[in-house]
Design a protein around this motif. Structure first.
Motif, mmCIF file in Angstrom:
data_model
loop_
_atom_site.group_PDB
_atom_site.id
_atom_site.type_symbol
_atom_site.label_atom_id
_atom_site.label_comp_id
_atom_site.label_asym_id
_atom_site.label_seq_id
_atom_site.Cartn_x
_atom_site.Cartn_y
_atom_site.Cartn_z
ATOM 1 N N PHE A 133 0.816 -1.219 0.000
ATOM 2 C CA PHE A 133 0.000 0.000 0.000
ATOM 3 C C PHE A 133 0.849 1.269 0.000
ATOM 4 C CE2 PHE A 133 -2.870 -3.351 1.353
ATOM 5 C CZ PHE A 133 -3.779 -3.231 0.319
ATOM 6 N N LEU A 177 -7.473 -2.481 -8.260
ATOM 7 C CA LEU A 177 -8.634 -1.590 -8.371
ATOM 8 C C LEU A 177 -8.332 -0.199 -7.814
ATOM 9 C CD1 LEU A 177 -11.508 -1.622 -9.449
ATOM 10 C CD2 LEU A 177 -12.300 -2.087 -7.162
ATOM 11 N N LEU A 178 -7.507 -0.151 -6.756
ATOM 12 C CA LEU A 178 -7.140 1.159 -6.207
ATOM 13 C C LEU A 178 -6.449 1.999 -7.281
ATOM 14 C CD1 LEU A 178 -5.713 0.051 -2.741
ATOM 15 C CD2 LEU A 178 -7.810 1.307 -3.109
ATOM 16 N N VAL A 214 -13.208 -3.570 -15.720
ATOM 17 C CA VAL A 214 -14.186 -2.541 -15.370
ATOM 18 C C VAL A 214 -13.588 -1.137 -15.451
ATOM 19 C CG1 VAL A 214 -15.496 -1.607 -13.418
ATOM 20 C CG2 VAL A 214 -15.601 -4.027 -13.931
ATOM 21 N N LYS A 257 7.656 15.142 -0.246
ATOM 22 C CA LYS A 257 8.939 14.457 -0.478
ATOM 23 C C LYS A 257 9.822 14.573 0.765
ATOM 24 C CE LYS A 257 7.886 14.240 -4.969
ATOM 25 N NZ LYS A 257 7.443 13.022 -5.605
ATOM 26 N N TYR A 290 6.958 0.677 12.794
ATOM 27 C CA TYR A 290 6.290 -0.039 11.706
ATOM 28 C C TYR A 290 4.818 -0.293 12.054
ATOM 29 C CZ TYR A 290 5.497 -3.398 7.971
ATOM 30 O OH TYR A 290 4.997 -4.026 6.861
ATOM 31 N N TYR A 350 3.317 2.871 10.179
ATOM 32 C CA TYR A 350 3.094 2.388 8.814
ATOM 33 C C TYR A 350 1.811 1.550 8.701
ATOM 34 C CZ TYR A 350 3.228 -0.163 4.542
ATOM 35 O OH TYR A 350 2.843 -0.689 3.343
ATOM 36 N N SER A 388 -1.235 1.901 6.058
ATOM 37 C CA SER A 388 -1.442 0.855 5.057
ATOM 38 C C SER A 388 -2.892 0.351 5.105
ATOM 39 C CB SER A 388 -0.465 -0.294 5.351
ATOM 40 O OG SER A 388 -0.740 -1.382 4.552
ATOM 41 N N MET A 397 -5.231 2.770 3.421
ATOM 42 C CA MET A 397 -5.224 2.629 1.961
ATOM 43 C C MET A 397 -6.072 1.431 1.538
ATOM 44 S SD MET A 397 -3.530 4.978 0.402
ATOM 45 C CE MET A 397 -3.472 4.280 -1.221
ATOM 46 N N PHE A 398 -5.910 0.325 2.257
ATOM 47 C CA PHE A 398 -6.641 -0.898 1.915
ATOM 48 C C PHE A 398 -8.146 -0.681 2.078
ATOM 49 C CE2 PHE A 398 -7.149 -5.689 2.863
ATOM 50 C CZ PHE A 398 -7.424 -5.935 1.521
ATOM 51 N N LEU A 424 -9.825 1.856 1.549
ATOM 52 C CA LEU A 424 -10.414 2.616 0.432
ATOM 53 C C LEU A 424 -10.976 1.692 -0.641
ATOM 54 C CD1 LEU A 424 -7.737 5.403 -0.096
ATOM 55 C CD2 LEU A 424 -9.994 5.656 0.884
ATOM 56 N N LEU A 425 -10.470 0.457 -0.641
ATOM 57 C CA LEU A 425 -10.886 -0.507 -1.664
ATOM 58 C C LEU A 425 -12.406 -0.707 -1.661
ATOM 59 C CD1 LEU A 425 -9.641 -2.341 -3.808
ATOM 60 C CD2 LEU A 425 -9.460 -4.126 -2.101
ATOM 61 N N PHE A 474 -13.936 1.947 -3.701
ATOM 62 C CA PHE A 474 -13.598 1.783 -5.119
ATOM 63 C C PHE A 474 -14.386 0.622 -5.734
ATOM 64 C CE2 PHE A 474 -9.474 4.098 -4.241
ATOM 65 C CZ PHE A 474 -9.859 5.225 -4.947
ATOM 66 N N ILE A 475 -14.590 -0.444 -4.949
ATOM 67 C CA ILE A 475 -15.379 -1.576 -5.457
ATOM 68 C C ILE A 475 -16.803 -1.115 -5.757
ATOM 69 C CG2 ILE A 475 -16.487 -3.759 -4.772
ATOM 70 C CD1 ILE A 475 -13.861 -4.598 -3.535
ATOM 71 N N SER A 484 -17.844 1.934 -6.550
ATOM 72 C CA SER A 484 -17.913 2.788 -7.745
ATOM 73 C C SER A 484 -17.668 1.964 -9.010
ATOM 74 C CB SER A 484 -16.923 3.950 -7.640
ATOM 75 O OG SER A 484 -15.603 3.468 -7.637
ATOM 76 N N ALA A 485 -16.748 0.996 -8.930
ATOM 77 C CA ALA A 485 -16.464 0.159 -10.108
ATOM 78 C C ALA A 485 -17.667 -0.725 -10.432
ATOM 79 C CB ALA A 485 -15.232 -0.698 -9.861
ATOM 80 N N ARG A 494 -20.379 1.032 -12.347
ATOM 81 C CA ARG A 494 -20.132 1.153 -13.797
ATOM 82 C C ARG A 494 -20.259 -0.198 -14.501
ATOM 83 N NH1 ARG A 494 -15.880 4.001 -12.413
ATOM 84 N NH2 ARG A 494 -14.387 2.497 -13.197
ATOM 85 N N ALA A 495 -19.756 -1.246 -13.807
ATOM 86 C CA ALA A 495 -19.720 -2.570 -14.454
ATOM 87 C C ALA A 495 -21.111 -3.100 -14.740
ATOM 88 C CB ALA A 495 -18.971 -3.549 -13.561
ATOM 89 N N LYS A 525 -12.222 -19.441 -16.123
ATOM 90 C CA LYS A 525 -11.005 -19.202 -15.328
ATOM 91 C C LYS A 525 -9.903 -20.172 -15.730
ATOM 92 C CE LYS A 525 -10.774 -19.946 -10.796
ATOM 93 N NZ LYS A 525 -11.250 -19.850 -9.414
#
Lengths: 410, 216
Positions: free
Chosen positions: A290, A319-320, A347, B72, B104, B108, B112, B115-116, B118-119, B122-123, B125-126, B129-130, B185
């Motif tokens: 991440f 996806l991110l 997608v 930075k 850590y 960290y 981390s 960020m995860f 947020l998935l 995003f799923i 919103s995706a 659309r799908a 698959k």
């Protein structure tokens, strides 16, 4: 002061005594105050606490198809297991270099287990084994010792002959088509829209005066998708050099990073513009998943690249990255062989290379007949596999299993 | 010779590693294991190059006041802090209770996890659309997705509980996952596996030599 210390000591002593009383096994706690036990109680206790009968019939076999690092051991259960359940709790496997010991414990398994593989042996060394039954009443070693037991190294893994045949065939097909291509017969390859879109995306970035972002996946060089992503990078860098468009390549691991640097340099060199190569275009980011995502999404949002190309192995970050890229309005081309990530790319990206198309991309982009010949070899192999699947299904339906068995590999 | 020698090394080691898949004997397996250990040593040197690149790129961005240059600074300070604290801790720097581990786990890891997390958004919103039905294929996709999603939660069986067991949503979603989904698959996996072999062979035989860089 001294008085308060004495009180504290007395409290601790009392707490310790209570703790010992609580920790004492129930049987002992019940028997302790009762004085001398009666005959009946004594008989019951001795039957519960009797040492278990020994296990027997220990046999061994060398584990086949290995480097002589393991032996299989099988034995017959202690009769006590069936006669009085609970009298055996586990079997301890012991090993010695001489029949008389000294014995060292290799492993232990719960009662009811009648076999174990010892994977800690040295090849070509004689060992002696015994199995000891352990129960509430104590431990009983087996009456006999089994040995000498020797693990031997094998020269061929005979469960993999079908794989060998397939690889030989595949190599033969590929070599045949490469040879044909070298002798001037260029094989036909269908158009792959996703790969054609790469040039379109770079062209669009050039028109907009914005950079191209190339992401070669999140795995190290031991993943073949990363290798493929880096090979494609050279063709992409050649195009960006030709169009005079900056490219940014964030890389997750150090070895792919050094190779990516070489690839981009090589692309600029082959495009005839080595002086245009920017040493800061390839960036080492972080192998942390991440952290890598944060860096790339940061580049997407700050630098606003007009084209995002994702080629390699991706996991949860797919996806991110693709959704953030979609939000910036960039044209996106992705390629991966990670089946579970494909739907996300399909997608969120404009074009997606699915599975084998990723591996075909470098040959397709370079247009070299030798490389394209390799694709034809893979196609022929696919036809063979499809035929085998169909024949295998028919045979299995008819109750014939030899083909399935022949294909089984370990 | 500058290109031939690396190609020869690649070919020899490549074929040796293929051989080790079929020959378990120690004459092959021990050197094969050794080669894999060697890769770890090479990677260690790679980290030095990677770290130097990270510092150069970010110092350059700070010096030139590029967009987002304050971030930075945070990156460079964090990078140096982790390296210095790790070096002070010594050999067991990743152990329990060390300052490195504290940094850590407390700094960290939460970032981390953020960020995860947020998935999930995003799923959503995706997926929006799908599953827009514009064509017949998109309609079939949306229908299959609807059946699988509802069939995998208790409400699926509750809605179709009156139907015979084979017609309930849970049974239909299982059939979709086991048959059409699995077939597609596996087709992708077989194609990808052949692509892997093809790429490996091209590299081993020296047909694919772009990774060597330089002029032909």
């Amino acid at each position: 002061m001294a008085g308060s210390n004495a009180v504290r000591f007395a409290r601790r002593a009392a707490a310790l005594a209570i703790g010992i009383a609580l920790l004492a096994p129930p049987a002992l706690a019940q028997n302790a105050p009762a004085g001398p036990p009666s005959d009946t109680t004594s008989a019951a206790a001795s039957s519960v606490l009797a040492a278990p009968a020994p296990a027997s019939g220990l046999t061994w076999s060398d584990v086949p198809n290995d480097a002589g690092r393991a032996v299989d051991l099988q034995w017959t259960a202690s009769p006590g297991e069936a006669e009085s359940p609970g009298s055996v709790t586990l079997y301890v496997i012991e090993r010695a270099l001489l029949p008389g010991g000294p014995w060292s414990e290799v492993d232990s398994v719960p009662a009811g287990t009648l076999g174990r593989t010892d994977g800690t042996v040295r090849r070509n060394t004689d060992y002696y084994y015994r199995v000891t039954a352990v129960g509430p009443g104590g431990r009983t070693p087996a009456l006999s010792v089994t040995g000498p037991v020797t693990a031997r190294s094998h020269w061929f893994n005979d469960t993999r002959w079908s794989v060998l045949v397939f690889i030989m065939l595949f190599f033969a097909f590929v070599m045949w088509f490469v040879w044909q291509a070298q002798s001037g017969k260029k094989p036909f390859v269908r158009r792959i829209a996703g790969i054609d879109a790469i040039e379109e995306a770079i062209g669009r970035a050039t028109e907009m005066g914005r950079p191209v972002l190339y992401v070669p996946g999140i795995q190290d060089i031991d993943e073949i998708q990363t290798v493929q992503g880096l090979i494609i990078l050279e063709s992409v860098a050649k195009l960006t050099a030709r169009y005079q468009t900056p490219i940014t390549v964030p890389v997750a691991y150090p070895i792919p990073f050094t190779i990516a640097e070489e690839m981009v340099k090589s692309g600029y060199l082959h495009a005839g513009r080595p002086e245009a190569y920017d040493p800061n275009s390839v960036r080492f980011v972080s192998p942390e998943q991440f952290a890598y995502v944060a860096a790339i999404t940061g580049i997407m949002l700050r630098d606003k690249p007009a084209a995002h190309i994702f080629m390699g192995s991706f996991f949860a970050e797919s996806l991110l990255l693709a959704e953030t890229g979609f939000a910036t309005g960039a044209i996106q081309v992705a390629g991966t062989a990670n089946v579970h990530q494909l739907p996300f790319f399909v997608v969120a990206c404009d074009y997606t290379l699915i599975g084998e198309e990723l591996y075909a991309a470098s040959a397709y982009l370079s247009g070299e007949p030798k490389l394209v010949g390799g694709l034809k070899g893979a196609d022929l192999m696919k036809i063979l596999i499809i035929l085998l699947v169909v024949v295998g299904c028919a045979l299995e339906t008819a109750g014939v299993h030899w083909l399935t068995e022949a294909m089984r590999a370990q | 010779m500058k290109r031939e020698f690396p190609l020869l090394v690649t070919a020899l080691i490549g074929f040796f590693m293929i051989l080790s898949f079929f020959v378990p004997h120690q004459a092959v397996s021990v050197p094969a294991d050794f080669l894999q250990v060697c890769a770890v040593i090479v990677v260690a040197f790679g980290y030095v190059l990677g770290g130097a690149n990270a510092l150069r790129v970010n110092f350059d961005a700070i010096y030139k006041r590029q967009p987002g240059w304050p971030y930075k600074i945070v990156l460079v300070v964090s990078l140096l802090a982790m390296v210095i604290v790790g070096a002070i801790e010594g050999k067991g720097f990743q152990g329990e209770g060390t300052r490195f581990t504290w940094m850590y786990e407390r700094l960290y890891s939460p970032m981390s996890a953020t960020m995860f997390a947020l998935l999930a958004f995003f799923i959503a919103s995706a997926a929006f659309r799908a599953f827009r039905i514009r064509t017949l294929e998109a309609g079939l996709l949306a229908l299959a997705a609807l059946i699988v999603m509802i069939g995998r939660v208790p409400i699926g069986d509750w809605l179709t509980g009156a139907l015979p067991p084979n017609l309930r949503l849970s049974a239909i979603q299982e059939w979709i996952m086991d048959n059409p989904q699995n077939a597609a698959k596996r087709a992708i996996l077989i194609g990808a596996a052949l692509g892997v072999m093809s790429t490996g062979l091209r590299v081993i035989l020296g047909l694919e030599r772009s990774y060597l860089s330089g002029e032909d």
